[in-house]
Every structure is written in structure tokens, then in C-alpha cells.
Design a protein around this motif. Structure first.
Motif, PDB file in Angstrom:
ATOM      1  N   GLU A   1      42.780  30.826  55.037  1.00 57.76           N
ATOM      2  CA  GLU A   1      42.256  32.147  55.387  1.00 57.76           C
ATOM      3  C   GLU A   1      43.146  33.281  54.896  1.00 57.76           C
ATOM      4  O   GLU A   1      42.668  34.259  54.349  1.00 57.76           O
ATOM      5  N   ALA A   2      44.444  33.162  55.103  1.00 60.39           N
ATOM      6  CA  ALA A   2      45.365  34.276  54.867  1.00 60.39           C
ATOM      7  C   ALA A   2      45.908  34.329  53.447  1.00 60.39           C
ATOM      8  O   ALA A   2      46.118  35.404  52.904  1.00 60.39           O
ATOM      9  N   GLY A   3      46.197  33.197  52.845  1.00 63.46           N
ATOM     10  CA  GLY A   3      46.829  33.180  51.523  1.00 63.46           C
ATOM     11  C   GLY A   3      48.258  33.692  51.608  1.00 63.46           C
ATOM     12  O   GLY A   3      48.850  33.753  52.685  1.00 63.46           O
ATOM     13  N   GLU A   4      48.814  34.056  50.462  1.00 66.83           N
ATOM     14  CA  GLU A   4      50.206  34.493  50.423  1.00 66.83           C
ATOM     15  C   GLU A   4      50.349  36.006  50.463  1.00 66.83           C
ATOM     16  O   GLU A   4      51.448  36.524  50.378  1.00 66.83           O
ATOM     17  N   SER A   5      49.235  36.726  50.617  1.00 62.00           N
ATOM     18  CA  SER A   5      49.345  38.179  50.562  1.00 62.00           C
ATOM     19  C   SER A   5      48.855  38.876  51.826  1.00 62.00           C
ATOM     20  O   SER A   5      48.709  40.084  51.829  1.00 62.00           O
TER      21      SER A   5
ATOM     22  N   GLN B   1      56.317  43.533  47.151  1.00 58.93           N
ATOM     23  CA  GLN B   1      55.641  43.148  45.910  1.00 58.93           C
ATOM     24  C   GLN B   1      55.140  41.717  46.079  1.00 58.93           C
ATOM     25  O   GLN B   1      55.913  40.823  46.384  1.00 58.93           O
ATOM     26  N   VAL B   2      53.823  41.511  45.899  1.00 59.24           N
ATOM     27  CA  VAL B   2      53.233  40.177  46.014  1.00 59.24           C
ATOM     28  C   VAL B   2      52.195  39.972  44.915  1.00 59.24           C
ATOM     29  O   VAL B   2      51.743  40.918  44.275  1.00 59.24           O
ATOM     30  N   THR B   3      51.812  38.722  44.734  1.00 57.65           N
ATOM     31  CA  THR B   3      50.769  38.366  43.781  1.00 57.65           C
ATOM     32  C   THR B   3      49.485  38.117  44.565  1.00 57.65           C
ATOM     33  O   THR B   3      49.474  37.332  45.512  1.00 57.65           O
TER      34      THR B   3
ATOM     35  N   HIS C   1      43.838  40.618  50.783  1.00 55.06           N
ATOM     36  CA  HIS C   1      43.810  39.151  50.718  1.00 55.06           C
ATOM     37  C   HIS C   1      43.494  38.708  49.292  1.00 55.06           C
ATOM     38  O   HIS C   1      44.048  37.748  48.785  1.00 55.06           O
ATOM     39  N   ASN C   2      42.582  39.440  48.645  1.00 52.85           N
ATOM     40  CA  ASN C   2      42.242  39.193  47.240  1.00 52.85           C
ATOM     41  C   ASN C   2      41.649  40.479  46.671  1.00 52.85           C
ATOM     42  O   ASN C   2      41.399  41.430  47.396  1.00 52.85           O
ATOM     43  N   ILE C   3      41.434  40.481  45.368  1.00 54.33           N
ATOM     44  CA  ILE C   3      40.828  41.638  44.690  1.00 54.33           C
ATOM     45  C   ILE C   3      39.530  41.149  44.068  1.00 54.33           C
ATOM     46  O   ILE C   3      39.547  40.225  43.239  1.00 54.33           O
ATOM     47  N   LYS C   4      38.415  41.764  44.480  1.00 51.16           N
ATOM     48  CA  LYS C   4      37.103  41.338  43.981  1.00 51.16           C
ATOM     49  C   LYS C   4      36.686  42.207  42.802  1.00 51.16           C
ATOM     50  O   LYS C   4      36.874  43.413  42.813  1.00 51.16           O
ATOM     51  N   ILE C   5      36.137  41.539  41.792  1.00 48.15           N
ATOM     52  CA  ILE C   5      35.665  42.225  40.589  1.00 48.15           C
ATOM     53  C   ILE C   5      34.234  41.795  40.323  1.00 48.15           C
ATOM     54  O   ILE C   5      33.956  40.594  40.244  1.00 48.15           O
TER      55      ILE C   5
END
Length: 186
Positions: free
Chosen positions: A47-51, A101-103, A140-144
Motif C-alpha cells: 500500500e505505502a511503497g517507499e515514498s 529526496q525519494v524515488t 505514493h506514485n505519479i500517474k500519467i
């Protein structure tokens, strides 16, 4: 999570029981060895991921410790190279007033008309993006949406991404994220 008493080679016994060794650290906290239930962690990580900030409740802290709940990032995960199983986790408690700073992974949504109608091939140049932001603002993520790739000349650049307020991409604005190339004649 609980405070971990087994250190060093003794952690193999923990892993066999389905318990993952971990450590919690940060600028305002001394390193704390922890143990985490592997199944529970996998659910949270999915659910969370690394960001994303995760609330970590630590059982077994001494009464004199003021804080038992920590807002942390899943900073690093070590995996067994053969089985792919998690072997260790680093939890990092950032200062909520300083940018980190995270990916962040990029999620491609939709269908590119150039792929569907012109039989082109979608090329994803970037699958994740380094960003800088306050910990509580990290996405959490970037949607495109790739629906705007109608011709082979269309492209999606870093500057076209819609980032949340306070999030800054750490790549050049003119870097290509996705493009559709024409089919090659064989």
C-alpha cells in the motif's frame, strides 16, 4: 513492531519464524533495532511503497521514552538475491520540517492512440522519478495519462507531469518520459 533483542547471526532464527529484523533511525533518534511481522509488512509495503509516510507503533519501549509512535519512510529493504524474500528493513524518521529526496514510481494510464491506431510501440523512458518534498507531501506514485500520444511526434516530458503541491522533480524538465515510435519494416 517490537524492540529486537536478537542481534547479528541470531536474526536467522527470527526470519525462520516469519519475523523480519529492522532498524529505526533518523536525525533526532538514536538507532533502534526492531522486529516486524513479515506478512504484516508485505501488506503495508504494497500500500505505502517507499515514498509514503507510515505510522510505526513500537512496543517494548522503556517508560521513560516519550514517543511510541513514529512517522517513518521505508528507506531501504534488503532482499535475498536467490529467493527474493525480504531480509532486513531500514525505517527512517525524517524531520517533518525538512524536504527529503525519494524515488517515486510512475504509473502509466490509458491507451495511446498512436499505439492503437497506428500500430506504434510505446517507449517508457522513465519508470520512476526522483523528487524532493516535505515528507508529508510525498506522493505514493505519479500517474500519467498516455492518451495524448496521438502521433509519432507527440511526447510526454517531465514538465508535462502533474506533481502535487510542494513536490519538485529532480530531473531536467525537457527529459522524455514516454513516446510512441513507428513500427519498423522487416
Amino acid at each position: 513492531v517490537k524492540i529486537r533483542k536478537e542481534i547479528g547471526r541470531k536474526t536467522k532464527k527470527l526470519r525462520k519464524k516469519g519475523i523480519l529484523p529492522a532498524i529505526l533511525y533518523g536525525p533526532k533518534i538514536k538507532p533502534l533495532p526492531l522486529e516486524v511481522d513479515l506478512k504484516e509488512f508485505k501488506k503495508i509495503f504494497k500500500e505505502a511503497g517507499e515514498s509514503s509516510l507510515v505510522s510505526l507503533k513500537v512496543d517494548g519501549l522503556a517508560e521513560k521514552e516519550k514517543q511510541k509512535n513514529f512517522s517513518v519512510l521505508i528507506h531501504e529493504i534488503k532482499e535475498d538475491p536467490l529467493s527474493g524474500e525480504f531480509t532486513h528493513i531500514d525505517f527512517y524518521q525524517p524531520l517533518l520540517t525538512e524536504a527529503v529526496q525519494v524515488t517515486v514510481p510512475i504509473v502509466f494510464e490509458g491507451i495511446a492512440p498512436a499505439v492503437k491506431d497506428l500500430q506504434g510501440t510505446l517507449i517508457k523512458e522513465i519508470h520512476e522519478l526522483e523528487v524532493r518534498a516535505l515528507p508529508q507531501n510525498l506522493p505514493h506514485n505519479i500517474k500519467i495519462n498516455i492518451g495524448k500520444l496521438a502521433t509519432f511526434k507527440d511526447e510526454i516530458l517531465i514538465k508535462d507531469l502533474i506533481l502535487p503541491e510542494g513536490v519538485k522533480a529532480l530531473k531536467s524538465p525537457d527529459d522524455i518520459v514516454a513516446v510512441v515510435v513507428p513500427p519498423e519494416k522487416v
